[in-house]
Design a protein around this motif. Structure first.
Motif, PDB file in Angstrom:
ATOM      1  N   GLY A 142       0.802  -1.221   0.000  1.00  0.00           N
ATOM      2  CA  GLY A 142       0.000   0.000   0.000  1.00  0.00           C
ATOM      3  C   GLY A 142       0.828   1.260   0.000  1.00  0.00           C
ATOM      4  N   VAL A 143       1.882   1.296   0.821  1.00  0.00           N
ATOM      5  CA  VAL A 143       2.683   2.510   0.960  1.00  0.00           C
ATOM      6  C   VAL A 143       3.809   2.543  -0.073  1.00  0.00           C
ATOM      7  CG1 VAL A 143       4.183   3.838   2.497  1.00  0.00           C
ATOM      8  CG2 VAL A 143       2.127   2.713   3.405  1.00  0.00           C
ATOM      9  N   LEU A 144       4.598   1.466  -0.150  1.00  0.00           N
ATOM     10  CA  LEU A 144       5.767   1.475  -1.033  1.00  0.00           C
ATOM     11  C   LEU A 144       5.402   1.125  -2.477  1.00  0.00           C
ATOM     12  CD1 LEU A 144       8.474  -0.153   1.262  1.00  0.00           C
ATOM     13  CD2 LEU A 144       7.988   2.259   0.879  1.00  0.00           C
ATOM     14  N   SER A 145       4.736  -0.034  -2.677  1.00  0.00           N
ATOM     15  CA  SER A 145       4.445  -0.471  -4.048  1.00  0.00           C
ATOM     16  C   SER A 145       3.363   0.362  -4.717  1.00  0.00           C
ATOM     17  CB  SER A 145       4.023  -1.948  -4.051  1.00  0.00           C
ATOM     18  OG  SER A 145       5.110  -2.762  -3.683  1.00  0.00           O
ATOM     19  N   SER A 146       2.555   1.068  -3.935  1.00  0.00           N
ATOM     20  CA  SER A 146       1.493   1.879  -4.529  1.00  0.00           C
ATOM     21  C   SER A 146       1.856   3.361  -4.509  1.00  0.00           C
ATOM     22  CB  SER A 146       0.167   1.644  -3.789  1.00  0.00           C
ATOM     23  OG  SER A 146      -0.226   0.293  -3.880  1.00  0.00           O
ATOM     24  N   ALA A 147       1.879   3.960  -3.309  1.00  0.00           N
ATOM     25  CA  ALA A 147       2.109   5.404  -3.230  1.00  0.00           C
ATOM     26  C   ALA A 147       3.481   5.796  -3.765  1.00  0.00           C
ATOM     27  CB  ALA A 147       1.945   5.860  -1.777  1.00  0.00           C
ATOM     28  N   LEU A 148       4.549   5.172  -3.255  1.00  0.00           N
ATOM     29  CA  LEU A 148       5.899   5.557  -3.656  1.00  0.00           C
ATOM     30  C   LEU A 148       6.222   5.137  -5.082  1.00  0.00           C
ATOM     31  CD1 LEU A 148       8.729   6.659  -3.032  1.00  0.00           C
ATOM     32  CD2 LEU A 148       9.299   4.413  -2.087  1.00  0.00           C
ATOM     33  N   ALA A 149       6.014   3.853  -5.399  1.00  0.00           N
ATOM     34  CA  ALA A 149       6.434   3.331  -6.704  1.00  0.00           C
ATOM     35  C   ALA A 149       5.612   3.941  -7.845  1.00  0.00           C
ATOM     36  CB  ALA A 149       6.329   1.808  -6.719  1.00  0.00           C
ATOM     37  N   PHE A 150       4.313   4.099  -7.675  1.00  0.00           N
ATOM     38  CA  PHE A 150       3.499   4.686  -8.737  1.00  0.00           C
ATOM     39  C   PHE A 150       3.883   6.142  -8.973  1.00  0.00           C
ATOM     40  CE2 PHE A 150       0.898   0.967  -8.812  1.00  0.00           C
ATOM     41  CZ  PHE A 150       0.191   1.015 -10.009  1.00  0.00           C
ATOM     42  N   PHE A 151       4.171   6.879  -7.885  1.00  0.00           N
ATOM     43  CA  PHE A 151       4.595   8.267  -8.058  1.00  0.00           C
ATOM     44  C   PHE A 151       5.909   8.322  -8.831  1.00  0.00           C
ATOM     45  CE2 PHE A 151       6.866  12.092  -6.823  1.00  0.00           C
ATOM     46  CZ  PHE A 151       5.904  13.070  -7.027  1.00  0.00           C
ATOM     47  N   ALA A 152       6.864   7.453  -8.455  1.00  0.00           N
ATOM     48  CA  ALA A 152       8.161   7.429  -9.137  1.00  0.00           C
ATOM     49  C   ALA A 152       8.001   7.032 -10.600  1.00  0.00           C
ATOM     50  CB  ALA A 152       9.105   6.458  -8.419  1.00  0.00           C
ATOM     51  N   TRP A 153       7.175   6.038 -10.876  1.00  0.00           N
ATOM     52  CA  TRP A 153       6.984   5.579 -12.256  1.00  0.00           C
ATOM     53  C   TRP A 153       6.303   6.645 -13.110  1.00  0.00           C
ATOM     54  CZ3 TRP A 153       8.863   1.927 -15.242  1.00  0.00           C
ATOM     55  CH2 TRP A 153       8.218   1.637 -16.439  1.00  0.00           C
ATOM     56  N   ASN A 154       5.252   7.259 -12.577  1.00  0.00           N
ATOM     57  CA  ASN A 154       4.551   8.294 -13.328  1.00  0.00           C
ATOM     58  C   ASN A 154       5.483   9.461 -13.662  1.00  0.00           C
ATOM     59  OD1 ASN A 154       2.378   6.657 -12.897  1.00  0.00           O
ATOM     60  ND2 ASN A 154       1.219   8.089 -11.647  1.00  0.00           N
ATOM     61  N   LYS A 155       6.332   9.831 -12.696  1.00  0.00           N
ATOM     62  CA  LYS A 155       7.283  10.918 -12.935  1.00  0.00           C
ATOM     63  C   LYS A 155       8.320  10.503 -13.970  1.00  0.00           C
ATOM     64  CE  LYS A 155       9.108  14.953 -12.007  1.00  0.00           C
ATOM     65  NZ  LYS A 155       8.403  16.206 -12.402  1.00  0.00           N
TER      66      LYS A 155
END
Length: 307
Positions: free
Chosen positions: A238-251
């Motif tokens: 929820g925190v790393l694979s979703s919030a962090l990783a999706f933000f990094a990938w989208n950027k």
């Protein structure tokens, strides 16, 4: 008519600055490494948490993690969000509602290593979308993609070069198609919607679309026990694979495009194989080492900046 007037040249397409390209590659690598752990997590939760329930709580936790940074801004931008609601709903359906649920479903029958390998097909779809959109991929990038693909095929075929799929692999193939399509959509993200707001809205919409399936799962399969063995893996995804990783990938996709970010994504089977070896003692083998060499070489070639 003045025949001496100079003819204006067509403006050259904007190039990503060197710093931006480096940051994009690093962000894509960060997302890929973090996501690799989620395949092991999906496999670990397969015996204790039903797939739809695992997906639903993943996104609820992700919403809670992103809300402090985006909820107020999303409310202020509600008119813009309503205007682009169709696009946001499609992105949520592909990247949130379907993608992770299909990964969790695949985890019931497919080993984590195989899931990571099959997901490596996503960059091919990303590159095809970019090519259809008129973007030239370049010989170096295509060559790197083909070399990395050869490494993936060798890894899936256990050295024979012939892929060996289990019964649950169809779910992960569908997940790869959803993720590739989601990544291609990111190129069309409205400029008025910032990265954090985009994630928050997409997470909320995706969780809402999962809600009916979650209710059916509760009624048919019952709930799950909240133990450290179920809660902490859900917090991770929820925190790393979703919030962090999706933000990094989208950027990363915003900086370098889906095709180039997709080249880095080929590192995922390598990361998953290493995690599986460390955490669940899965042997890598000679074919695995050769495959990793091909994948790393293809990534290095395809991600390199052409002159």
């Amino acid at each position: 008519m003045d025949r001496t007037a100079p003819v204006e040249a067509a403006p050259a397409p904007p190039r990503t600055p060197r710093g931006g390209a480096g940051a994009g590659l690093l962000l894509a690598g960060l997302a890929t490494v973090v996501w690799s752990g989620s395949f092991v997590t999906a496999r670990a939760l397969s015996d204790t948490v039903p797939p739809v329930q695992a997906a639903f709580w993943r996104w609820i936790i992700a919403i809670v993690a992103v809300a402090p940074f985006a909820a107020r801004a999303a409310w202020r931008r509600r008119a813009v969000i309503r205007r682009h609601l169709g696009f946001l709903t499609l992105a949520a359906l592909l990247g949130v509602t379907l993608y992770n649920t299909l990964v969790n479903q695949a985890g019931l029958a497919t080993p984590a290593g195989t899931m990571g390998m099959v997901m490596a097909a996503s960059p091919v779809l990303m590159a095809l979308y970019e090519r259809v959109g008129g973007t030239r991929l370049g010989g170096r990038r295509v060559t790197g993609m083909l070399i990395a693909c050869a490494g993936v095929v060798l890894l899936v075929g256990r050295g024979s070069g012939v892929p060996e799929f289990s019964a649950g692999d169809l779910w992960i193939v569908a997940a790869a198609a959803c993720f590739g399509s989601y990544s291609a959509l990111l190129k069309r993200r409205p400029a008025e919607i910032g990265g954090a707001v985009f994630l928050f809205v997409v997470f909320v919409l995706g969780a809402l679309m999962l809600l009916p399936a979650y209710g059916v799962s509760l009624a048919v399969q019952g709930g799950f026990a909240a133990t450290p063995g179920t809660v902490w893996p859900l917090v991770y995804v929820g925190v790393l694979s979703s919030a962090l990783a999706f933000f990094a990938w989208n950027k990363a996709v915003a900086l370098i495009g889906p095709a180039r970010a997709g080249i880095v994504y080929y590192l995922q089977p390598l990361c998953v194989a290493l995690l599986a070896y460390v955490l669940i003692d899965e042997a890598v083998g000679t074919a695995g080492l050769l495959s990793m060499g091909l994948i790393l070489g293809g990534v290095a070639l395809g991600a390199a900046r052409s002159r």
